[in-house]
Design an enzyme around this catalytic site. Sequence first.
Site, short mmCIF file in Angstrom:
data_model
loop_
_atom_site.label_atom_id
_atom_site.label_comp_id
_atom_site.label_asym_id
_atom_site.label_seq_id
_atom_site.Cartn_x
_atom_site.Cartn_y
_atom_site.Cartn_z
N PRO A 2 0.82 -1.21 0.00
CA PRO A 2 0.00 0.00 0.00
C PRO A 2 0.86 1.27 0.00
O PRO A 2 1.80 1.39 0.78
CB PRO A 2 -0.79 -0.10 1.31
CG PRO A 2 -0.54 -1.45 1.86
CD PRO A 2 0.71 -1.97 1.24
N GLU A 3 0.53 2.19 -0.89
CA GLU A 3 1.19 3.49 -0.94
C GLU A 3 0.13 4.56 -0.69
O GLU A 3 -0.98 4.23 -0.26
CB GLU A 3 1.87 3.66 -2.31
CG GLU A 3 2.87 2.53 -2.60
CD GLU A 3 3.56 2.66 -3.96
OE1 GLU A 3 3.65 3.77 -4.49
OE2 GLU A 3 3.98 1.62 -4.49
N LYS A 59 2.06 7.40 4.31
CA LYS A 59 1.36 6.11 4.30
C LYS A 59 0.79 5.76 5.67
O LYS A 59 0.42 4.62 5.91
CB LYS A 59 2.33 5.01 3.84
CG LYS A 59 2.96 5.26 2.48
CD LYS A 59 3.91 4.11 2.12
CE LYS A 59 4.90 4.52 1.04
NZ LYS A 59 5.97 3.51 0.86
N ARG A 123 2.59 -10.81 6.69
CA ARG A 123 4.04 -10.66 6.88
C ARG A 123 4.40 -9.99 8.21
O ARG A 123 5.56 -9.96 8.58
CB ARG A 123 4.66 -9.87 5.71
CG ARG A 123 4.50 -10.53 4.35
CD ARG A 123 5.45 -11.70 4.16
NE ARG A 123 6.85 -11.30 4.24
CZ ARG A 123 7.58 -10.89 3.21
NH1 ARG A 123 7.04 -10.83 2.01
NH2 ARG A 123 8.84 -10.54 3.35
N ARG A 165 21.71 16.39 -4.28
CA ARG A 165 21.55 14.94 -4.09
C ARG A 165 22.06 14.19 -5.33
O ARG A 165 21.68 14.50 -6.44
CB ARG A 165 20.08 14.58 -3.89
CG ARG A 165 19.40 15.29 -2.73
CD ARG A 165 19.94 14.81 -1.38
NE ARG A 165 19.15 15.41 -0.31
CZ ARG A 165 18.03 14.90 0.16
NH1 ARG A 165 17.58 13.76 -0.32
NH2 ARG A 165 17.37 15.52 1.12
N ARG A 274 15.15 -2.25 -5.86
CA ARG A 274 13.73 -2.28 -6.22
C ARG A 274 13.57 -2.40 -7.73
O ARG A 274 14.21 -1.69 -8.50
CB ARG A 274 13.04 -0.99 -5.75
CG ARG A 274 13.22 -0.66 -4.28
CD ARG A 274 12.65 -1.74 -3.37
NE ARG A 274 11.21 -1.89 -3.51
CZ ARG A 274 10.30 -1.12 -2.90
NH1 ARG A 274 10.70 -0.14 -2.11
NH2 ARG A 274 9.01 -1.33 -3.07
#
Length: 306
Positions: A2-3, A59, A123, A165, A274
């Site tokens: 879920p985001e 979230k 999980r 960055r 990812r």
Amino acid sequence: VPELPEVETICRQLEPEVLGRRIKRVEIHDPRWTRPAPPVSVVAGIEGRRIESVGRRGKYILLALDDGSALLMHLRMTGNLVVGGDRLGGERLYEPESSAEDRHLRAELHLDDGRSLRFTDPRRFGHAALLGSGELGPYLDERLGIEPLSGELTPAHLLGVAAGRTAPLKSFLLDQRNVAGIGNIYADEALHRSRLHPLSPAGSMRIEHAEDLCEGIVDALELGIHNGGSSIDDYRDARGEQGSMQHEFLVHTREGEECPRCGEPISRIVVSGRSTSSGPSCQGRLRRRPKRRRRAAAPRRREAGG
Ligand SMILES: [Zn+2]
């Protein structure tokens, strides 16, 4: 996983169901759920309290209680928060699909109208925390950056956060301290929409790239909310139903399929561990980016039926 759009969908569904309800009794079946606080202290803190508002930050799901405290919940990888039991009118909102569902039940908040909020999580990475008034703000600020669907997300602000960055844009977007609520799905979708390559260093964006990225982030997240979130694996909404955003992905999980913009096969690379999908020829590295950009060729938002 879920985001922001998935969590937002849950919060919007929860609000009319639980607002003003009193939490009568709490069962915590998994002590890990409240770690590091012991379950008994969380139970004692929320039993008898009334739910004054349902909110979201990044979230996190936030239930504000009538003593000024807040119960904060995070679904992490496989958590679900579902309204169970009978509605006052007798309409059954949700029934556990199987005994497996009960096996994964980590906590249950029984409300004064006979229904309950069920937190299931195979999980077990999902968790909850009870924060006193005055603790919530600092807790969230320490962990989360810009809230993307608030007025905070401006190209200038984003450029400021990205300045200097060297991390790839994909990793930059996944870091909740930069922009809150974006995970693997919506990072891929936002980068595709903004024609930015996931490996481009975040600090190499110019203002026009930040403009495109802001727009891409907002469009991807809003389409996700419009579709009730993405159910690739475990995600279910607060009614126990699947979202439909997975049918609207432009590139995420579409490796090898034709890119909807340039027609080239969508490629998959791994960034910061990812899986990352992108259009190989229409998402250029920033240094190769042509000066003249044709905005008219940008993908239109597809509205789902219904
Ligand atoms: Zn493409």
